[in-house]
Scaffold this active site. Structure first.
Site, PDB file in Angstrom:
ATOM      1  N   ASP A  98     -33.225 -25.926 -58.549  1.00 44.27           N
ATOM      2  CA  ASP A  98     -33.485 -26.936 -59.574  1.00 44.27           C
ATOM      3  C   ASP A  98     -32.648 -28.197 -59.405  1.00 44.27           C
ATOM      4  O   ASP A  98     -32.290 -28.854 -60.377  1.00 44.27           O
ATOM      5  CB  ASP A  98     -33.229 -26.321 -60.954  1.00 44.27           C
ATOM      6  N   GLU A 120     -36.944 -19.200 -56.172  1.00 45.54           N
ATOM      7  CA  GLU A 120     -36.233 -19.090 -57.466  1.00 45.54           C
ATOM      8  C   GLU A 120     -36.992 -19.867 -58.554  1.00 45.54           C
ATOM      9  O   GLU A 120     -36.464 -20.752 -59.233  1.00 45.54           O
ATOM     10  CB  GLU A 120     -34.783 -19.575 -57.392  1.00 45.54           C
ATOM     11  N   GLU A 134     -31.108 -29.985 -64.667  1.00 46.23           N
ATOM     12  CA  GLU A 134     -31.787 -28.919 -63.918  1.00 46.23           C
ATOM     13  C   GLU A 134     -33.039 -28.385 -64.610  1.00 46.23           C
ATOM     14  O   GLU A 134     -34.011 -28.017 -63.934  1.00 46.23           O
ATOM     15  CB  GLU A 134     -30.815 -27.771 -63.626  1.00 46.23           C
ATOM     16  N   HIS A 206     -18.821 -26.793 -62.830  1.00 46.25           N
ATOM     17  CA  HIS A 206     -19.329 -28.067 -62.294  1.00 46.25           C
ATOM     18  C   HIS A 206     -20.464 -28.682 -63.107  1.00 46.25           C
ATOM     19  O   HIS A 206     -20.998 -29.728 -62.742  1.00 46.25           O
ATOM     20  CB  HIS A 206     -19.811 -27.877 -60.858  1.00 46.25           C
ATOM     21  N   ARG A 208     -23.032 -30.755 -65.216  1.00 46.83           N
ATOM     22  CA  ARG A 208     -23.016 -32.134 -65.713  1.00 46.83           C
ATOM     23  C   ARG A 208     -22.942 -32.215 -67.232  1.00 46.83           C
ATOM     24  O   ARG A 208     -22.282 -33.095 -67.783  1.00 46.83           O
ATOM     25  CB  ARG A 208     -24.282 -32.860 -65.237  1.00 46.83           C
ATOM     26  N   HIS A 239     -14.664 -27.921 -57.666  1.00 43.17           N
ATOM     27  CA  HIS A 239     -15.846 -28.630 -57.158  1.00 43.17           C
ATOM     28  C   HIS A 239     -15.478 -30.093 -56.875  1.00 43.17           C
ATOM     29  O   HIS A 239     -14.749 -30.704 -57.650  1.00 43.17           O
ATOM     30  CB  HIS A 239     -16.951 -28.550 -58.221  1.00 43.17           C
TER      31      HIS A 239
HETATM   32  C1  UD1 Z   1     -25.437 -30.528 -57.776  1.00 44.12           C
HETATM   33  C2  UD1 Z   1     -26.765 -30.270 -58.509  1.00 44.12           C
HETATM   34  C3  UD1 Z   1     -26.625 -29.067 -59.436  1.00 44.12           C
HETATM   35  C4  UD1 Z   1     -26.100 -27.862 -58.681  1.00 44.12           C
HETATM   36  C5  UD1 Z   1     -24.794 -28.236 -57.979  1.00 44.12           C
HETATM   37  C6  UD1 Z   1     -24.288 -27.093 -57.128  1.00 44.12           C
HETATM   38  C7  UD1 Z   1     -28.216 -32.168 -59.121  1.00 44.12           C
HETATM   39  C8  UD1 Z   1     -28.398 -33.339 -59.996  1.00 44.12           C
HETATM   40  N1  UD1 Z   1     -27.095 -31.435 -59.308  1.00 44.12           N
HETATM   41  O1  UD1 Z   1     -24.468 -30.916 -58.755  1.00 44.12           O
HETATM   42  O2  UD1 Z   1     -27.893 -28.751 -59.992  1.00 44.12           O
HETATM   43  O3  UD1 Z   1     -25.884 -26.805 -59.589  1.00 44.12           O
HETATM   44  O4  UD1 Z   1     -25.019 -29.356 -57.119  1.00 44.12           O
HETATM   45  O5  UD1 Z   1     -22.956 -27.307 -56.741  1.00 44.12           O
HETATM   46  O6  UD1 Z   1     -29.036 -31.914 -58.277  1.00 44.12           O
HETATM   47  N2  UD1 Z   1     -19.413 -34.168 -53.674  1.00 44.12           N
HETATM   48  C9  UD1 Z   1     -18.611 -34.260 -52.551  1.00 44.12           C
HETATM   49  N3  UD1 Z   1     -18.851 -33.398 -51.512  1.00 44.12           N
HETATM   50  C10 UD1 Z   1     -19.820 -32.454 -51.547  1.00 44.12           C
HETATM   51  C11 UD1 Z   1     -20.619 -32.343 -52.703  1.00 44.12           C
HETATM   52  C12 UD1 Z   1     -20.405 -33.212 -53.748  1.00 44.12           C
HETATM   53  O7  UD1 Z   1     -17.727 -35.097 -52.482  1.00 44.12           O
HETATM   54  O8  UD1 Z   1     -19.974 -31.709 -50.587  1.00 44.12           O
HETATM   55  C13 UD1 Z   1     -19.186 -35.120 -54.788  1.00 44.12           C
HETATM   56  C14 UD1 Z   1     -19.750 -36.522 -54.450  1.00 44.12           C
HETATM   57  O9  UD1 Z   1     -18.913 -37.489 -55.031  1.00 44.12           O
HETATM   58  C15 UD1 Z   1     -21.130 -36.504 -55.130  1.00 44.12           C
HETATM   59  C16 UD1 Z   1     -20.778 -35.718 -56.384  1.00 44.12           C
HETATM   60  O10 UD1 Z   1     -19.892 -34.678 -55.952  1.00 44.12           O
HETATM   61  O11 UD1 Z   1     -21.635 -37.792 -55.403  1.00 44.12           O
HETATM   62  C17 UD1 Z   1     -21.942 -35.170 -57.135  1.00 44.12           C
HETATM   63  O12 UD1 Z   1     -22.859 -34.460 -56.301  1.00 44.12           O
HETATM   64  P1  UD1 Z   1     -24.327 -34.104 -56.886  1.00 44.12           P
HETATM   65  O13 UD1 Z   1     -25.054 -33.300 -55.873  1.00 44.12           O
HETATM   66  O14 UD1 Z   1     -24.990 -35.331 -57.381  1.00 44.12           O
HETATM   67  O15 UD1 Z   1     -24.015 -33.258 -58.174  1.00 44.12           O
HETATM   68  P2  UD1 Z   1     -23.260 -31.883 -58.361  1.00 44.12           P
HETATM   69  O16 UD1 Z   1     -22.454 -32.014 -59.596  1.00 44.12           O
HETATM   70  O17 UD1 Z   1     -22.616 -31.471 -57.113  1.00 44.12           O
HETATM   71  N1  UDP Z   2     -19.418 -20.666 -53.908  1.00 43.16           N
HETATM   72  C1  UDP Z   2     -18.734 -20.843 -52.698  1.00 43.16           C
HETATM   73  N2  UDP Z   2     -17.473 -21.393 -52.729  1.00 43.16           N
HETATM   74  C2  UDP Z   2     -16.872 -21.785 -53.884  1.00 43.16           C
HETATM   75  C3  UDP Z   2     -17.593 -21.621 -55.098  1.00 43.16           C
HETATM   76  C4  UDP Z   2     -18.865 -21.062 -55.075  1.00 43.16           C
HETATM   77  O1  UDP Z   2     -19.230 -20.505 -51.633  1.00 43.16           O
HETATM   78  O2  UDP Z   2     -15.720 -22.265 -53.832  1.00 43.16           O
HETATM   79  C5  UDP Z   2     -20.787 -20.100 -53.872  1.00 43.16           C
HETATM   80  C6  UDP Z   2     -21.071 -18.953 -54.824  1.00 43.16           C
HETATM   81  O3  UDP Z   2     -20.829 -17.708 -54.202  1.00 43.16           O
HETATM   82  C7  UDP Z   2     -22.542 -19.149 -55.171  1.00 43.16           C
HETATM   83  C8  UDP Z   2     -22.773 -20.634 -55.009  1.00 43.16           C
HETATM   84  O4  UDP Z   2     -21.656 -21.134 -54.276  1.00 43.16           O
HETATM   85  O5  UDP Z   2     -23.405 -18.489 -54.248  1.00 43.16           O
HETATM   86  C9  UDP Z   2     -22.859 -21.294 -56.347  1.00 43.16           C
HETATM   87  O6  UDP Z   2     -22.846 -22.676 -56.195  1.00 43.16           O
HETATM   88  P1  UDP Z   2     -22.549 -23.656 -57.393  1.00 43.16           P
HETATM   89  O7  UDP Z   2     -21.752 -22.976 -58.436  1.00 43.16           O
HETATM   90  O8  UDP Z   2     -22.007 -24.908 -56.778  1.00 43.16           O
HETATM   91  O9  UDP Z   2     -24.006 -24.015 -57.926  1.00 43.16           O
HETATM   92  P2  UDP Z   2     -25.024 -23.307 -58.941  1.00 43.16           P
HETATM   93  O10 UDP Z   2     -25.243 -21.914 -58.494  1.00 43.16           O
HETATM   94  O11 UDP Z   2     -24.434 -23.408 -60.312  1.00 43.16           O
HETATM   95  O12 UDP Z   2     -26.249 -24.173 -58.824  1.00 43.16           O
END
Ligand code: UD1
Ligand code: UDP
Length: 367
Positions: A98, A120, A134, A206, A208, A239
């Site tokens: 999502d 999923e 999401e 993490h 939003r 995160h």
């Molecule tokens: C995203 C997804 C969320 C998912 C989560 C899993 C959207 C809108 N959000 O949230 O549904 O549950 O990922 O973790 O699709 N960043 C880094 N390095 C990385 C990843 C992220 O620096 O490897 C930082 C960057 O500044 C980036 C910010 O995190 O702009 C936000 O990333 P984004 O994918 O937009 O949102 P998440 O909160 O990670």
């Molecule tokens: N995970 C990981 N390293 C971490 C934290 C989580 O590999 O430090 C894995 C965890 O086992 C799970 C997935 O990341 O499979 C969950 O990702 P996240 O919580 O970022 O996203 P969500 O599942 O909420 O979309």
């Protein structure tokens, strides 16, 4: 017979974890020409997972920007995906979950008349603001999907309620359990020095919709628990989203029994879950994995699209609420019988064969 061209799109860490078993299973199929498309909505977190599973992207859009906003992320993804679909002309595209990557992939497929398979599928809270964005992303992706690979009977029912044709819904189990079983069997090293005599509480957060005051409440609750329980250690892989990272390091850094660290690679994270006594998290994936490992989870949300483990009493919703987090965590730390009631190993989300079922549906369809 010419091969069926299947694009598997992944953008973020959880998508890569949950798509890895599907990608690896499809790559075994002589009839499938698999192309891995990394949007790299996440950069570092995505690469960690792909490397762990030995998957190399064929196409990499390198989308991530620091602190990206939803509108620009969506717009940039759509434009880039449009070009990929024009150039590649796949027979089918698969994406999981999502995120913005998934929603835009479904929409781009719709514009190009390419069948979209949603892995999923059917998770719903029926509240558009929770989780944000999401719930909207998965409703849009679901509306446009040709195949709904639903993890549970409950998610199948959600799709039927929305009018999805029964014949397009296949209950496969969640591929997160496939990934977990592929990983949990390996030699797992946590790679962080912990006191073997002390119990471990593992934390991730993490979402939003929790940014701002709710996330500060979560951090304050962890701080209080750490102060009240010097004999317990708290491990929090933070995160990288700046809305999370900056606040977590501001509120939590000083305490000696709280270990803040960079996100863990998947195998060390599975090791941390196995080593933990209790998990406090708002993660979707963790809510699915932890019950299979027999670990209680306190979920930092007021509602969940994963009700099965809550109904079975092994996951509990505590919201981003200071008092509830402190009270419920303390209860589980102090009361062994309450703890044991939640620490039952059950796996309502899958049996480790989800990817096989998805592959079989596609094989039969294209045969
Ligand atoms: C995203 C997804 C969320 C998912 C989560 C899993 C959207 C809108 N959000 O949230 O549904 O549950 O990922 O973790 O699709 N960043 C880094 N390095 C990385 C990843 C992220 O620096 O490897 C930082 C960057 O500044 C980036 C910010 O995190 O702009 C936000 O990333 P984004 O994918 O937009 O949102 P998440 O909160 O990670
Ligand atoms: N995970 C990981 N390293 C971490 C934290 C989580 O590999 O430090 C894995 C965890 O086992 C799970 C997935 O990341 O499979 C969950 O990702 P996240 O919580 O970022 O996203 P969500 O599942 O909420 O979309």
């Amino acid at each position: 017979m010419s091969k069926i061209k299947i694009i598997c799109a992944v953008g973020t860490r959880p998508e890569a974890i949950k798509m890895a078993p599907v990608i690896l299973a499809l790559k075994q199929q002589p009839w499938a020409d698999v192309r891995v498309l990394a949007t790299a909505q996440h950069r570092g977190l995505l690469d960690q997972v792909l490397t762990f599973f030995g998957i190399e992207p064929d196409i990499d859009l390198n989308i991530m920007r620091p602190n990206q906003a939803l509108t620009t992320l969506t717009a940039r993804l759509l434009l880039e995906l449009d070009e990929v679909l024009l150039a590649e002309k796949p027979d089918v595209l698969l994406a999981q979950g999502d995120t913005t990557t998934v929603m835009t992939a479904a929409l781009a497929c719709f514009y190009h008349h390419i069948p979209f398979g949603h892995v999923e599928a059917g998770l719903r809270t029926w509240d558009m603001q929770n989780p944000f964005p999401e719930e909207a992303n998965r409703v849009i992706a679901g509306r446009l999907a040709r195949w709904h690979f639903a993890p549970t009977e409950g998610s199948r029912q959600n799709l039927l309620r929305e009018g999805a044709p029964d014949s397009d819904i296949i209950v496969t189990g969640n591929t997160v359990i496939d990934a977990l079983l592929m990983t949990a069997d390996r030699e797992l090293e946590l790679g962080i020095e912990l006191d073997p005599a002390k119990r471990l509480v593992l934390i991730t957060s993490h979402r939003r919709e929790n940014f701002g005051a709710p996330f500060r409440n979560i951090c304050r609750a962890v701080q209080t628990l750490a102060e009240r329980n010097p004999d317990v250690q708290f491990l929090y892989p933070v995160h990288p989203n700046p809305n999370v990272k900056d606040v977590a390091y501001e509120i939590l850094d000083a305490s000696s029994n709280i270990h803040l660290c960079e996100p863990l690679d998947y195998a060390p994270f599975v090791a941390a879950m196995k080593r933990s006594y209790l998990i406090i998290s708002d993660s979707g994936g963790v809510q699915e994995e932890a019950p299979a490992l027999g670990k209680p989870v306190l979920v930092l949300r007021d509602e969940t699209e994963r009700p099965e483990a809550v109904e079975q009493g092994v996951v509990k919703l505590v919201g981003p609420n200071y008092e509830r987090i402190v009270h419920e965590a303390q209860r589980l730390l102090d009361d062994e019988s309450a703890y044991l009631e939640m620490a039952r190993g059950i796996s309502p989300y899958g049996d480790g064969h989800g990817a096989e079922r998805i592959v079989e549906v596609l094989r039969e369809h294209f045969a």
